[in-house]
Design an enzyme around this catalytic site. Structure first.
Site, mmCIF file in Angstrom:
data_model
loop_
_atom_site.group_PDB
_atom_site.id
_atom_site.type_symbol
_atom_site.label_atom_id
_atom_site.label_comp_id
_atom_site.label_asym_id
_atom_site.label_seq_id
_atom_site.Cartn_x
_atom_site.Cartn_y
_atom_site.Cartn_z
ATOM 1 C CG ASP A 49 111.220 37.322 1.800
ATOM 2 O OD1 ASP A 49 110.077 37.825 1.782
ATOM 3 O OD2 ASP A 49 112.253 37.986 2.028
ATOM 4 C CB SER A 50 105.968 36.216 4.025
ATOM 5 O OG SER A 50 105.325 35.747 2.859
ATOM 6 C CG ASP A 88 109.892 38.016 -2.011
ATOM 7 O OD1 ASP A 88 109.847 38.983 -2.794
ATOM 8 O OD2 ASP A 88 109.333 38.021 -0.891
ATOM 9 C CE LYS A 118 107.804 40.954 -3.293
ATOM 10 N NZ LYS A 118 108.621 41.318 -2.103
ATOM 11 C CD GLU A 187 105.519 44.858 3.728
ATOM 12 O OE1 GLU A 187 106.193 44.319 2.819
ATOM 13 O OE2 GLU A 187 105.278 44.306 4.812
HETATM 14 N N1 LIG Z 1 102.172 36.370 7.861
HETATM 15 C C1 LIG Z 1 102.852 37.422 7.404
HETATM 16 N N2 LIG Z 1 102.181 38.484 6.923
HETATM 17 C C2 LIG Z 1 102.846 39.567 6.455
HETATM 18 O O1 LIG Z 1 102.191 40.529 6.000
HETATM 19 C C3 LIG Z 1 104.269 39.550 6.479
HETATM 20 C C4 LIG Z 1 104.931 38.387 6.975
HETATM 21 N N3 LIG Z 1 104.202 37.361 7.447
HETATM 22 N N4 LIG Z 1 106.286 38.287 6.984
HETATM 23 C C5 LIG Z 1 107.046 39.257 6.226
HETATM 24 C C6 LIG Z 1 106.489 40.593 6.392
HETATM 25 C C7 LIG Z 1 106.564 41.098 7.823
HETATM 26 N N5 LIG Z 1 105.378 41.897 7.906
HETATM 27 C C8 LIG Z 1 104.838 42.408 9.074
HETATM 28 C C9 LIG Z 1 105.120 41.842 10.300
HETATM 29 C C10 LIG Z 1 104.555 42.337 11.464
HETATM 30 C C11 LIG Z 1 103.711 43.422 11.408
HETATM 31 C C12 LIG Z 1 103.138 43.951 12.660
HETATM 32 O O2 LIG Z 1 103.105 43.276 13.663
HETATM 33 N N6 LIG Z 1 102.640 45.185 12.619
HETATM 34 C C13 LIG Z 1 101.958 45.777 13.745
HETATM 35 C C14 LIG Z 1 102.666 47.027 14.183
HETATM 36 C C15 LIG Z 1 104.035 46.737 14.689
HETATM 37 C C16 LIG Z 1 104.704 47.923 15.373
HETATM 38 O O3 LIG Z 1 104.149 49.023 15.369
HETATM 39 O O4 LIG Z 1 105.800 47.703 15.871
HETATM 40 C C17 LIG Z 1 100.533 46.102 13.299
HETATM 41 O O5 LIG Z 1 99.687 46.356 14.177
HETATM 42 O O6 LIG Z 1 100.238 46.036 12.084
HETATM 43 C C18 LIG Z 1 103.422 43.991 10.169
HETATM 44 C C19 LIG Z 1 103.989 43.486 9.014
HETATM 45 C C20 LIG Z 1 104.679 41.920 6.643
HETATM 46 N N7 LIG Z 1 105.051 40.643 6.059
HETATM 47 C C1 LIG Z 2 103.948 40.423 1.457
HETATM 48 C C2 LIG Z 2 104.756 40.353 0.205
HETATM 49 C C3 LIG Z 2 104.837 41.658 -0.502
HETATM 50 C C4 LIG Z 2 106.116 39.746 0.415
HETATM 51 O O1 LIG Z 2 107.142 40.310 0.128
HETATM 52 C C5 LIG Z 2 106.190 38.401 1.009
HETATM 53 O O2 LIG Z 2 105.157 37.715 1.157
HETATM 54 O O3 LIG Z 2 107.315 37.982 1.332
HETATM 55 MG MG LIG Z 3 108.915 39.316 0.795
#
Ligand SMILES: Nc1nc(=O)c2c([nH]1)NC[C@@H]1CN(c3ccc(C(=O)N[C@@H](CCC(=O)O)C(=O)O)cc3)CN21
Ligand SMILES: CC(C)C(=O)C(=O)O
Ligand SMILES: [Mg+2]
Length: 275
Positions: A49-50, A88, A118, A187
């Site tokens: 669902d990303s 998803d 999922k 995750e």
């Molecule tokens: N393109 C993409 N990749 C992903 O891995 C992902 C998505 N979209 N959409 C659904 C979720 C959302 N996810 C995310 C979204 C943002 C961060 C992020 O910006 N993390 C920062 C820290 C944020 C904080 O501390 O507030 C980092 O530095 O990793 C991480 C996972 C993982 N998933």
């Molecule tokens: C990153 C994976 C685990 C996911 O749930 C997604 O792509 O939506």
């Molecule tokens: Mg997902």
């Protein structure tokens, strides 16, 4: 090869059997073209669902609908022949009741041809996972940083830094595994917790931002290909920079059009058939 001469697709039990053996490679796919390119190389294609963020530009996964997941899930199944395809369940399509979850999971399986669904959640979803699994719907769980709970979690930050959070995520993982999930996405958790979860559950753990201690790994394909510009989470390794490649191709095409270098004579249909 099967009786019909088609080579066989990896099935849910083939993925489950990888526990304690060779790690499982998982990538997301949302389209036929990406599914065709990735299919020979990974065991599981996850229609995540990303796609709501990557393809549709939403700032969370919450606006994603069941119809969107079914449309993209069908495309990925049609574009692949070897990988096990998992789709998803989107936000609000399974949390209301186990009957709602069954009805929507059944639509996903029937209308896409995928092998499993999922869903995100821990102890509170265990009864639902059990209900689906007992009725023939394989379920992959998802614990730790669960993006559909972004409003409750207050952002996409790493999970499991306090003892209480570690204990909660470990019991979530145990509950979903005990309910019959064949695999569990873990995750955004600290490494000791990822290791503890992987040792505690009988099913394969698929990590994303959860260290190499898991039984497999998943990444969003657009992230590792350098195709997604909005953000790059810390846990992503960029294996290619396709963004500039696409930009250069588009610029070369546009310049050729303006200079009348494209189309060339070889791209033009003849006015009459040669007699
Ligand atoms: N393109 C993409 N990749 C992903 O891995 C992902 C998505 N979209 N959409 C659904 C979720 C959302 N996810 C995310 C979204 C943002 C961060 C992020 O910006 N993390 C920062 C820290 C944020 C904080 O501390 O507030 C980092 O530095 O990793 C991480 C996972 C993982 N998933
Ligand atoms: C990153 C994976 C685990 C996911 O749930 C997604 O792509 O939506
Ligand atoms: Mg997902």
């Amino acid at each position: 090869m099967s009786a019909t001469g088609q080579s066989k697709r990896l099935a849910v039990p083939d993925i489950a059997a990888r526990k304690g053996r060779e790690p499982v490679a998982v990538l997301t796919a949302y389209t036929v073209s990406m599914a065709r390119l990735l299919d020979p190389h990974v065991e599981v294609l996850l229609v995540g669902d990303s796609l709501g963020m990557v393809l549709y530009g939403f700032d969370s996964t919450l606006p994603v609908t069941l119809d969107m997941m079914i449309a993209h899930g069908g495309a990925v199944v049609r574009g692949s022949s070897r990988a096990c395809v998992v789709v998803d369940m989107p936000w609000a399509s399974y949390q209301e009741s186990r009957e709602q979850a069954f009805r929507n999971a059944a639509r996903i399986l029937a209308e896409t041809g995928c092998a499993a669904v999922k869903l995100e959640g821990g102890e509170e979803m265990a009864e639902t996972v059990d209900f689906l699994v007992r009725r023939g719907i394989p379920v992959m769980g998802h614990v730790g940083l669960t993006p559909q709970a972004v409003n409750a979690l207050g952002g996409y930050r790493a999970r499991g830094r306090s003892d209480a959070e570690q204990a909660k995520i470990l019991s979530d993982a145990r509950a979903v595994a005990e309910a019959g999930a064949f695999a569990l996405v873990v995750e955004g958790v600290v490494e000791p917790l990822a290791r503890a979860v992987t040792e505690a559950v009988p099913c394969v753990t698929i990590g994303i931002g959860a260290s190499a201690a898991c039984d497999g790994q998943v990444l969003v394909s657009d992230d590792l290909l350098g195709l997604y510009g909005a953000f790059t989470p810390k846990f992503v390794r960029r294996y290619a920079e396709l963004g500039p490649v696409i930009g250069e191709a588009a610029a070369a095409y546009a310049a050729d059009v303006r200079a009348r270098r494209f189309p060339g004579a070889e791209h033009v249909f003849a006015a009459r058939k040669a007699s």
